[in-house]
Design a protein around this motif. Structure first.
Motif, short mmCIF file in Angstrom:
data_model
loop_
_atom_site.label_atom_id
_atom_site.label_comp_id
_atom_site.label_asym_id
_atom_site.label_seq_id
_atom_site.Cartn_x
_atom_site.Cartn_y
_atom_site.Cartn_z
N VAL A 81 0.85 -1.19 0.00
CA VAL A 81 0.00 0.00 0.00
C VAL A 81 0.89 1.24 0.00
O VAL A 81 1.99 1.23 0.55
CB VAL A 81 -0.96 0.04 1.21
N TYR A 82 0.39 2.28 -0.63
CA TYR A 82 1.11 3.55 -0.71
C TYR A 82 0.29 4.61 0.03
O TYR A 82 -0.91 4.73 -0.18
CB TYR A 82 1.30 3.97 -2.17
N THR A 83 0.95 5.35 0.89
CA THR A 83 0.30 6.42 1.64
C THR A 83 0.95 7.74 1.24
O THR A 83 2.17 7.89 1.32
CB THR A 83 0.46 6.20 3.16
N PHE A 84 0.13 8.68 0.81
CA PHE A 84 0.63 9.99 0.38
C PHE A 84 0.65 10.93 1.58
O PHE A 84 -0.37 11.16 2.22
CB PHE A 84 -0.26 10.55 -0.73
N GLU A 85 1.82 11.48 1.86
CA GLU A 85 2.01 12.41 2.96
C GLU A 85 1.83 13.85 2.45
O GLU A 85 2.10 14.13 1.27
CB GLU A 85 3.41 12.25 3.54
N PRO A 86 1.38 14.76 3.31
CA PRO A 86 1.16 16.16 2.90
C PRO A 86 2.42 16.86 2.37
O PRO A 86 2.33 17.77 1.55
CB PRO A 86 0.67 16.86 4.16
N ASP A 87 3.58 16.40 2.82
CA ASP A 87 4.82 17.06 2.40
C ASP A 87 5.35 16.52 1.07
O ASP A 87 6.46 16.85 0.66
CB ASP A 87 5.89 16.92 3.49
N GLY A 88 4.56 15.66 0.38
CA GLY A 88 4.98 15.15 -0.92
C GLY A 88 5.64 13.80 -0.87
O GLY A 88 5.91 13.20 -1.92
N ARG A 89 5.91 13.28 0.32
CA ARG A 89 6.51 11.95 0.43
C ARG A 89 5.43 10.89 0.24
O ARG A 89 4.26 11.12 0.50
CB ARG A 89 7.17 11.76 1.79
N VAL A 90 5.86 9.72 -0.20
CA VAL A 90 4.96 8.58 -0.34
C VAL A 90 5.57 7.44 0.47
O VAL A 90 6.74 7.10 0.31
CB VAL A 90 4.80 8.15 -1.81
N LEU A 91 4.78 6.86 1.36
CA LEU A 91 5.23 5.75 2.19
C LEU A 91 4.73 4.44 1.58
O LEU A 91 3.62 4.37 1.07
CB LEU A 91 4.69 5.89 3.61
N ILE A 92 5.56 3.41 1.65
CA ILE A 92 5.18 2.09 1.17
C ILE A 92 5.15 1.15 2.37
O ILE A 92 6.02 1.23 3.24
CB ILE A 92 6.14 1.58 0.08
N ALA A 93 4.14 0.30 2.43
CA ALA A 93 4.01 -0.65 3.53
C ALA A 93 3.41 -1.95 2.99
O ALA A 93 2.78 -1.96 1.92
CB ALA A 93 3.13 -0.09 4.64
N ARG A 94 3.60 -2.99 3.72
CA ARG A 94 3.00 -4.27 3.37
C ARG A 94 1.51 -4.19 3.69
O ARG A 94 1.11 -3.75 4.76
CB ARG A 94 3.65 -5.37 4.20
#
Length: 71
Positions: free
Chosen positions: A31-44
């Protein structure tokens, strides 16, 4: 810092060190989570509850999956 390259089809390989850290295996979803600062987090992604191998890591070998699924 770990990097990977984007192909002409917009695909990339998740580096082995990241796969290991997330305990990813073939067929797993991420899954990808979009952060307000433009970063994208990836998680299982969470595994389905009906997957017996999600609970019992010690039974998560190719032989165990083959015996369970009959394939």
């Amino acid at each position: 810092m770990i990097t990977s390259r984007l192909t002409s089809k917009s695909q990339t390989t998740i580096p082995q060190s990241v796969r290991n850290a997330l305990k990813l295996r073939e067929g797993d979803e991420v899954v990808y989570t979009f952060e307000p600062d433009g970063r994208v987090l990836i998680a299982r992604a969470s595994q389905p509850v009906d997957d017996p191998f999600a609970t019992f890591d010690e039974w998560d070998s190719d032989a165990d999956r083959k015996a369970y699924t009959g394939l």
